[in-house]
Design a protein around this motif. Structure first.
Motif, mmCIF file in Angstrom:
data_model
loop_
_atom_site.group_PDB
_atom_site.id
_atom_site.type_symbol
_atom_site.label_atom_id
_atom_site.label_comp_id
_atom_site.label_asym_id
_atom_site.label_seq_id
_atom_site.Cartn_x
_atom_site.Cartn_y
_atom_site.Cartn_z
ATOM 1 N N GLU A 1 9.315 -6.742 6.438
ATOM 2 C CA GLU A 1 9.986 -6.213 5.259
ATOM 3 C C GLU A 1 10.650 -7.354 4.512
ATOM 4 O O GLU A 1 11.354 -8.151 5.115
ATOM 5 C CB GLU A 1 11.029 -5.186 5.672
ATOM 6 N N VAL B 1 6.769 4.626 10.250
ATOM 7 C CA VAL B 1 7.085 4.834 8.825
ATOM 8 C C VAL B 1 5.792 5.079 8.065
ATOM 9 O O VAL B 1 4.863 4.284 8.149
ATOM 10 C CB VAL B 1 7.795 3.587 8.238
ATOM 11 N N TYR C 1 6.922 0.655 -4.182
ATOM 12 C CA TYR C 1 7.394 0.880 -2.820
ATOM 13 C C TYR C 1 8.113 -0.375 -2.312
ATOM 14 O O TYR C 1 7.768 -1.485 -2.716
ATOM 15 C CB TYR C 1 6.186 1.184 -1.923
ATOM 16 N N PRO C 2 9.101 -0.217 -1.420
ATOM 17 C CA PRO C 2 9.667 -1.419 -0.786
ATOM 18 C C PRO C 2 8.530 -2.138 -0.048
ATOM 19 O O PRO C 2 7.654 -1.490 0.507
ATOM 20 C CB PRO C 2 10.682 -0.856 0.210
ATOM 21 N N TRP D 1 1.588 -0.928 1.780
ATOM 22 C CA TRP D 1 1.688 0.210 2.706
ATOM 23 C C TRP D 1 0.360 0.939 2.866
ATOM 24 O O TRP D 1 0.279 1.976 3.528
ATOM 25 C CB TRP D 1 2.789 1.169 2.261
ATOM 26 N N HIS E 1 6.244 -4.466 2.581
ATOM 27 C CA HIS E 1 6.118 -4.877 3.989
ATOM 28 C C HIS E 1 4.827 -5.681 4.108
ATOM 29 O O HIS E 1 3.744 -5.163 3.871
ATOM 30 C CB HIS E 1 6.077 -3.654 4.919
ATOM 31 N N THR F 1 16.544 0.633 -1.006
ATOM 32 C CA THR F 1 15.805 -0.148 -0.007
ATOM 33 C C THR F 1 14.682 0.617 0.694
ATOM 34 O O THR F 1 13.803 -0.002 1.281
ATOM 35 C CB THR F 1 16.756 -0.674 1.090
ATOM 36 N N ASP F 2 14.740 1.954 0.695
ATOM 37 C CA ASP F 2 13.642 2.689 1.346
ATOM 38 C C ASP F 2 13.349 3.980 0.579
ATOM 39 O O ASP F 2 14.125 4.402 -0.285
ATOM 40 C CB ASP F 2 13.935 2.972 2.832
ATOM 41 N N GLN F 3 12.229 4.586 0.941
ATOM 42 C CA GLN F 3 11.743 5.750 0.193
ATOM 43 C C GLN F 3 12.771 6.892 0.141
ATOM 44 O O GLN F 3 13.046 7.412 -0.944
ATOM 45 C CB GLN F 3 10.398 6.210 0.788
ATOM 46 N N ASN G 1 14.277 -4.283 -3.327
ATOM 47 C CA ASN G 1 14.261 -2.832 -3.343
ATOM 48 C C ASN G 1 12.904 -2.292 -3.754
ATOM 49 O O ASN G 1 12.129 -2.984 -4.382
ATOM 50 C CB ASN G 1 15.281 -2.316 -4.372
#
Ligand SMILES: [Zn+2]
Length: 531
Positions: free
Chosen positions: A212, A477, A329-330, A405, A332, A293-295, A216
């Motif tokens: 990650e 996730v 999306y954040p 993702w 990764h 920071t996340d969905q 954001n």
């Protein structure tokens, strides 16, 4: 027979000295030679890279209006034997270019859009627009696709000659500044058969990271209120002001901000504030970016926005509708691919900067009042790894997150800009059509080409990348897209700005048949520094 074979492999593995790789996982004998050849090929295309970087810089187009940029880049790709499909995902300036066939499919992407009011003469270390008020490459998005194209041509030559199986695919990040294309590409299956995505983004060092990132994810939502017009002085009681609703929503959000998580970032602009003061505004719109920071937390911010819009509508006796204009999306990033790329980064190293390059960088850092007058990067950064102890206090977004993702993805950062700039600003355009940008692109293209060759010739890397993706990254996730199946891409964005400036901008398009560089065409001494 089968059992015997298995036993044989096990015995082989057991008898190998510790630390040695089994024979079948060693890089193919030809890989090192391929990489040397690709690096040489990229060096020989330095002139092509410079022409493409300078041309896209001179177009200076904003998101969804990258008409000249896409026309030019796809023409280059066709010239070098790539097959181009235009208008993908219902976005007129989006396209996909491919070469080769079969697996693996390696997708090379980068953004192509500019920043409003960022018109700036390159190589000049203080504000000096080419056209005052016009858009420009105030982030450096003119550099990434030229990098990918040069890398792809270098690899294609090797694939062609040695009949290597696999497909190279190139694709542009359209309207990245509005986070308005990549989630649509994912939704519409543009990456359907892709094995690995190598994204690239301008930076001020050569680098890559996995896990990650900071920053954001976000959704971008425009709220439009509707009321009723009336004479603002003669019969204001008969009007219902949509602008009042916009203002109340905005002020409501500012109060609420105190009670939101520290990691959120939210900002808005009023895209329609009515027509004229003596007519009560029937329509008004406000456009928010909600970042978290996340969905789940992004969704929470969006829900608060929706409630606040309803509140504002109630207070003003207006109605409200809303639509998504973008989403990201954040991010990764993939461990295997990042580690593979970082080895190539170490081999390539940073470009050699000239005294003129460093003088420009330091003069700009001084101009901006920076505390550190550090010049350009001279030491490679480390491989970026996740830091579980670090609190993510938020930051910017990139819709490459949506891609990351769904497919093993990394972002290669390459040193085509100057450290210590505020971003989304004229200052980020200064290096973007100078030797700094050109050298950074050449270095990045080498890394990109070498990494594509790794992935084409070492199938175990693709397997490992998917293993990380499936069994680590997405184990707990899951990707929950913000787009609905029928959310249209916001292709209208920036139409008005380009309609206003395009004719003036055309006079400054770079003509590589007449001038060695864009600096030469503009008659700029490099570097131009405040005396
Ligand atoms: Zn960007």
């Amino acid at each position: 027979m089968k059992l015997l074979k298995h036993l044989f492999v096990v015995v082989m593995l057991l008898t190998l000295p510790t630390g040695a790789l089994p024979a079948f996982a060693q890089p193919p004998a030809k890989l090192a030679g391929y990489k040397t050849e690709a690096v040489k090929g990229v060096d020989e295309m330095a002139k092509l890279a410079q022409e493409m970087v300078d041309s896209v810089f001179s177009f200076g187009e904003l998101g969804m209006q990258e008409v000249e940029t896409s026309k030019y880049l796809t023409a280059q790709l066709e010239k070098y034997g790539f097959k181009v499909q235009r208008g993908v995902a219902g976005i007129p300036t989006a396209w996909v270019a491919t070469y080769g066939s079969g697996k693996p499919v390696i997708a090379l992407g980068s953004d192509i859009d500019g920043i409003p009011q960022a018109s700036q003469k390159p190589g000049v270390a203080y504000p000096d627009p080419i056209i005052a008020g016009a858009p420009g490459h105030g982030e450096g998005h003119n550099t990434g696709m030229p990098l990918n194209i040069v890398a792809a041509i270098a690899v294609k030559k090797i694939m062609e000659r040695d009949k290597l199986p696999g497909t190279i695919m190139l694709w542009p990040g359209v309207a990245e500044e509005q986070l308005a294309s990549k989630a649509w590409y994912v939704r519409d299956g543009v990456f359907k058969d892709v094995d690995v995505v190598l994204f690239t983004h301008v930076g001020n060092n050569l680098g890559v990271s996995w896990g990650e990132g900071g920053g954001n994810g976000m959704v971008s939502v425009e709220y439009t209120f509707e009321g009723e017009t009336a004479h603002s002085a003669g019969a204001p009681w008969r009007g219902r002001s949509a602008l009042d609703a916009v203002e109340l929503m905005s002020i409501g959000w500012q109060y609420r901000r105190e009670h939101l998580r520290l990691s959120q970032r939210s900002h808005s602009v009023i895209t329609n504030g009515g027509d004229q003061p003596n007519v009560v505004p029937r329509n008004a719109s406000i456009w928010f970016y909600f970042r978290e920071t996340d969905q789940p937390h992004i969704k929470e911010l969006w829900d608060i926005g929706d409630k606040m819009a309803q509140g504002a509508a109630l207070m003003t006796n207006t109605t409200v509708t809303s639509r998504i204009l973008g989403t990201a999306y954040p991010q990764h990033m993939n461990k295997t691919v990042a580690e593979t790329m970082y080895e190539n980064i170490k081999t390539v190293g940073l470009p050699t900067w000239s005294e003129a390059d460093q003088a420009l960088a330091k003069a700009l850092q001084k101009e901006l009042g920076n505390e550190r007058i550090e010049g350009l990067a001279v030491k490679l950064g480390n491989l970026g790894v996740p830091n579980p102890d670090r609190e993510n206090t938020g930051g910017g977004s990139d819709d490459i997150g949506d891609v990351s993702w769904n497919y093993p993805t990394v972002t290669l950062r390459f040193p085509s800009n100057i450290p210590g700039l505020p971003g989304h600003n004229w200052s980020s355009a200064i290096a973007s059509a100078t030797p700094i940008a050109h050298k950074g692109v050449v270095a990045g293209a080498k890394v990109q080409a070498m990494t594509v060759l790794d992935l084409l010739t070492r199938p175990e890397l693709v397997t490992q990348a998917w293993d990380y993706f499936k069994n680590v990254q997405t184990k707990d996730v899951k990707y929950v897209p913000f787009l609905k199946s029928d959310t249209p891409p916001p292709t209208h964005l920036n139409e008005n700005i380009l309609a206003k400036y395009r004719e003036q901008m055309k006079k400054f398009y770079y003509d590589p048949t007449k001038f060695g560089t864009y600096l030469e065409q503009l008659g700029i001494k490099y570097p131009t520094i405040r005396q």
